[in-house]
Write a protein that holds these residues in place. Structure first.
Motif, PDB file in Angstrom:
ATOM      1  N   UNK A 156       3.939   9.897  -7.126  1.00 50.43           N
ATOM      2  CA  UNK A 156       4.891  10.213  -8.195  1.00 50.43           C
ATOM      3  C   UNK A 156       4.158  10.459  -9.513  1.00 50.43           C
ATOM      4  N   UNK A 157       3.168   9.601  -9.783  1.00 52.70           N
ATOM      5  CA  UNK A 157       2.410   9.786 -11.020  1.00 52.70           C
ATOM      6  C   UNK A 157       1.697  11.146 -11.029  1.00 52.70           C
ATOM      7  N   UNK A 158       1.087  11.482  -9.872  1.00 52.86           N
ATOM      8  CA  UNK A 158       0.399  12.771  -9.788  1.00 52.86           C
ATOM      9  C   UNK A 158       1.379  13.934  -9.958  1.00 52.86           C
ATOM     10  N   UNK A 159       2.560  13.779  -9.322  1.00 54.47           N
ATOM     11  CA  UNK A 159       3.573  14.841  -9.455  1.00 54.47           C
ATOM     12  C   UNK A 159       4.011  14.992 -10.900  1.00 54.47           C
ATOM     13  N   UNK A 160       4.272  13.822 -11.534  1.00 58.10           N
ATOM     14  CA  UNK A 160       4.692  13.874 -12.939  1.00 58.10           C
ATOM     15  C   UNK A 160       3.593  14.476 -13.800  1.00 58.10           C
ATOM     16  N   UNK A 198       0.833  -1.216   0.000  1.00 60.77           N
ATOM     17  CA  UNK A 198       0.000   0.000   0.000  1.00 60.77           C
ATOM     18  C   UNK A 198       0.865   1.262   0.000  1.00 60.77           C
ATOM     19  N   UNK A 199       1.939   1.198   0.808  1.00 56.93           N
ATOM     20  CA  UNK A 199       2.836   2.362   0.849  1.00 56.93           C
ATOM     21  C   UNK A 199       3.492   2.586  -0.506  1.00 56.93           C
ATOM     22  N   UNK A 200       3.898   1.460  -1.135  1.00 55.74           N
ATOM     23  CA  UNK A 200       4.514   1.594  -2.464  1.00 55.74           C
ATOM     24  C   UNK A 200       3.513   2.121  -3.475  1.00 55.74           C
ATOM     25  N   UNK A 201       2.264   1.626  -3.387  1.00 54.77           N
ATOM     26  CA  UNK A 201       1.224   2.142  -4.288  1.00 54.77           C
ATOM     27  C   UNK A 201       0.993   3.645  -4.086  1.00 54.77           C
ATOM     28  N   UNK A 202       0.980   4.037  -2.801  1.00 56.61           N
ATOM     29  CA  UNK A 202       0.785   5.467  -2.508  1.00 56.61           C
ATOM     30  C   UNK A 202       1.926   6.298  -3.082  1.00 56.61           C
ATOM     31  N   UNK A 203       3.157   5.786  -2.887  1.00 55.87           N
ATOM     32  CA  UNK A 203       4.308   6.522  -3.446  1.00 55.87           C
ATOM     33  C   UNK A 203       4.220   6.592  -4.968  1.00 55.87           C
ATOM     34  N   UNK A 204       3.826   5.463  -5.577  1.00 56.41           N
ATOM     35  CA  UNK A 204       3.707   5.458  -7.037  1.00 56.41           C
ATOM     36  C   UNK A 204       2.629   6.439  -7.510  1.00 56.41           C
ATOM     37  N   UNK A 205       1.494   6.433  -6.788  1.00 58.03           N
ATOM     38  CA  UNK A 205       0.414   7.362  -7.164  1.00 58.03           C
ATOM     39  C   UNK A 205       0.861   8.820  -7.013  1.00 58.03           C
ATOM     40  N   UNK A 209       3.849  17.897 -15.711  1.00 59.08           N
ATOM     41  CA  UNK A 209       3.688  17.891 -17.164  1.00 59.08           C
ATOM     42  C   UNK A 209       2.547  18.820 -17.586  1.00 59.08           C
ATOM     43  N   UNK A 210       1.458  18.794 -16.776  1.00 57.29           N
ATOM     44  CA  UNK A 210       0.341  19.696 -17.082  1.00 57.29           C
ATOM     45  C   UNK A 210       0.773  21.158 -16.936  1.00 57.29           C
ATOM     46  N   UNK A 211       1.513  21.438 -15.841  1.00 59.35           N
ATOM     47  CA  UNK A 211       2.008  22.808 -15.642  1.00 59.35           C
ATOM     48  C   UNK A 211       2.969  23.197 -16.758  1.00 59.35           C
ATOM     49  N   UNK A 212       3.795  22.199 -17.169  1.00 56.76           N
ATOM     50  CA  UNK A 212       4.735  22.449 -18.260  1.00 56.76           C
ATOM     51  C   UNK A 212       3.992  22.821 -19.537  1.00 56.76           C
ATOM     52  N   UNK A 271      10.923   4.855 -15.774  1.00 53.93           N
ATOM     53  CA  UNK A 271      10.447   4.983 -14.400  1.00 53.93           C
ATOM     54  C   UNK A 271       9.876   6.368 -14.158  1.00 53.93           C
ATOM     55  N   UNK A 272       9.020   6.401 -13.108  1.00 56.28           N
ATOM     56  CA  UNK A 272       8.392   7.675 -12.757  1.00 56.28           C
ATOM     57  C   UNK A 272       9.410   8.667 -12.221  1.00 56.28           C
ATOM     58  N   UNK A 273      10.366   8.181 -11.438  1.00 61.41           N
ATOM     59  CA  UNK A 273      11.378   9.088 -10.894  1.00 61.41           C
ATOM     60  C   UNK A 273      12.229   9.697 -12.004  1.00 61.41           C
ATOM     61  N   UNK A 274      12.539   8.892 -13.024  1.00 55.52           N
ATOM     62  CA  UNK A 274      13.296   9.424 -14.151  1.00 55.52           C
ATOM     63  C   UNK A 274      12.484  10.489 -14.893  1.00 55.52           C
TER      64      UNK A 274
END
Length: 509
Positions: free
Chosen positions: A75-79, A66-73, A83-86, A108-111
């Motif tokens: 990261x996805x939201x941040x990306x 769950x924690x990994x899913x939250x982090x992934x979500x 990207x939307x702001x960009x 990867x999302x971090x990349x």
């Protein structure tokens, strides 16, 4: 033995959990089961505890998942957000999208986040710089608009706040605003130039009219005087209209004063000429006197149309008018003498109606206005000058005729001189003069005839007799002509008698 031991520990039974005993975790479970066996735990308890242990492990794994899913979500939201702001920033500032596009090869999302962050930072910095440019341009536009519309403009951060919410920060829009700013700056420059031209014209008019320039322009707007800054000079429509109306009023006032002063100066000139004022007396009003022959545009001398100057000129006219009454007799008599001199030089008779004794009597009696007498004499002088001009040709011929008569008289005296041929001093000069005189005397009859013809022609043209010192010139010439005929006959008789006398004397001898 080993198998028995394993069986004793229950190892020959099916595994109680899904964890492989080949892993470190499985090794621990094996060791735990051995411990429980040595302790003597029942199989049911072992199964229960293994199930509890497995359930606890599942909960730990679930929390990690769950924690990994939250982090992934996140990261996805941040990306996605970046990207939307960009994209929004790219669309807002209108830059080339390929330059700020995220490379899709990043898996990867971090990349992806690491790739989009520096692009976003660059665009944010670019946006801030663009906002400053927009803010600066719009601030200048609002300032100039406020100056043109004559509204006070207080600069604050409102324009910057407004720009932060503006989605169009493109270079095209910035260029449009800059073009608008340049147009406004040109309009401001044109208005400022027009204000300066108007103010300069007001200054010239105030100088000529002797009015307070500072007060005049301050009545239009206080910023028009006492400032050296272009930005502080008001250029609004109301100021331009105020200057226009002020110029029209000043021109109308100038036109009125010019008319009034020219009328006064005209009277002043007449009084000067009438009273024969000296240059010293006229010098004080020399600038004012120049107004009489000047157009309205040519009158530019400072204070020449001031109320003080006009009043001073009117006072001078009033003063000379009072003096004129006491000097009129002197002026009238002086003009009469001038008339007599003109008539004397032209051998004419002056009008007896303005004889000096009559003039004095009329002025002293008060029955006649001296100005009327002066005007009458002026008219007689003008008439005498005109008649003298028409008589000029005849008078020149009369002078030549009289000169010839003088030479004739001299020749007669010379011929009677017995010593005329002596070798005395100047004898040769007299001989030359006598030769010229004989030639001139022979022309006298022709001169008289020509004079008579000219005089008759003049009399026919002017319908009046040509008088010479009160006597008709034709009569004088006819009389001289008769005298010359008689003189010639007398000469002939004289020479005839003399010839006879000489002949008789010769016969007797």
């Amino acid at each position: 033995m080993g198998e028995t031991a394993m069986a004793g520990y229950g190892l020959d039974r099916p595994p109680r959990c899904s964890v492989s005993f080949d892993t470190p975790c499985g090794a621990l479970l094996r060791e735990l089961e051995q411990i429980w066996t040595e302790i003597g735990e029942r199989e049911q308890d072992k199964d229960r505890m293994f199930q509890e242990l497995e359930a606890e492990c599942m909960r730990v794994y679930r929390r990690k998942v769950d924690s990994a899913n939250a982090d992934r979500s996140q990261l996805r939201q941040s990306v996605m957000a970046k990207e939307a702001e960009l994209k929004a920033l790219v669309a807002s500032i209108g830059e080339n999208t390929t330059q700020f596009k995220v490379n899709e090869k990043h898996a990867s999302l971090k990349e992806q986040l690491a790739a989009v962050t520096p692009l976003l930072d660059d665009l944010r910095a670019m946006k801030e710089e663009r906002i400053k440019q927009f803010s600066n341009v719009q601030s200048q536009i609002e300032t100039i608009n406020a100056q043109i519309s004559d509204h006070n403009y207080q600069h604050d951060d409102g324009s910057s706040k407004r720009l932060n919410n503006d989605h169009d920060l493109s270079t095209r829009r910035l260029a449009d605003l800059q073009m608008q700013l340049r147009n406004l700056q040109k309009e401001k420059s044109d208005r400022l130039q027009k204000v300066f031209v108007y103010v300069d014209e007001v200054h010239c008019l105030c100088a000529v009219l002797g009015m307070d320039f500072a007060k005049t322009v301050k009545d239009v707007h206080p910023s028009l005087h006492g400032t050296n800054s272009d930005n502080s000079t008001n250029i609004s429509d109301s100021t331009l209209e105020g200057l226009t109306q002020t110029i029209l009023k000043l021109k109308a006032e100038k036109r009125t004063r010019v008319s009034k002063l020219q009328e006064t100066v005209g009277k002043l000139h007449k009084l000067w000429n009438l009273m024969e004022s000296t240059e010293q007396e006229r010098r004080h009003f020399s600038e004012v006197a120049a107004v009489l022959g000047s157009s309205e545009e040519e009158i530019t001398s400072p204070s020449v149309l001031s109320l003080e100057t006009i009043q001073e000129t009117e006072e001078e006219v009033e003063r000379l008018t009072k003096q004129k009454a006491s000097r009129m007799k002197e002026l009238v008599l002086k003009r009469r003498v001038e008339l007599e001199n003109i008539c004397r030089n032209a051998h004419m008779e002056p009008d007896t109606s303005t004889a000096p004794e009559k003039i004095v009597a009329l002025i002293d009696s008060g029955l006649v206005d001296p100005c009327e007498l002066l005007s009458n004499i002026e008219a007689q002088i003008a008439k005498a000058n005109e008649e003298s001009y028409t008589r000029k040709d005849i008078m020149e011929r009369v002078d030549k005729w009289l000169s010839a008569c003088d030479e004739e008289t001299w020749l007669e005296e010379y011929n009677q001189d017995d010593n005329r041929y002596s070798a005395g001093r100047g004898a040769h000069l007299n001989l030359k003069r006598a030769e010229k005189a004989r030639v001139l005397v022979q022309k006298i009859p022709t001169m008289i005839d020509n004079l008579i013809d000219k005089t008759f022609a003049w009399e026919d043209e002017s319908n009046t007799p040509f008088l010479y010192d009160g006597v008709r010139l034709v009569a004088i010439l006819e009389e001289q002509k008769l005298r010359r005929v008689q003189k010639e006959e007398d000469k002939k008789r004289y020479w005839t008698r003399r010839s006879c006398r000489i002949y008789c004397l010769k016969r007797r001898s």
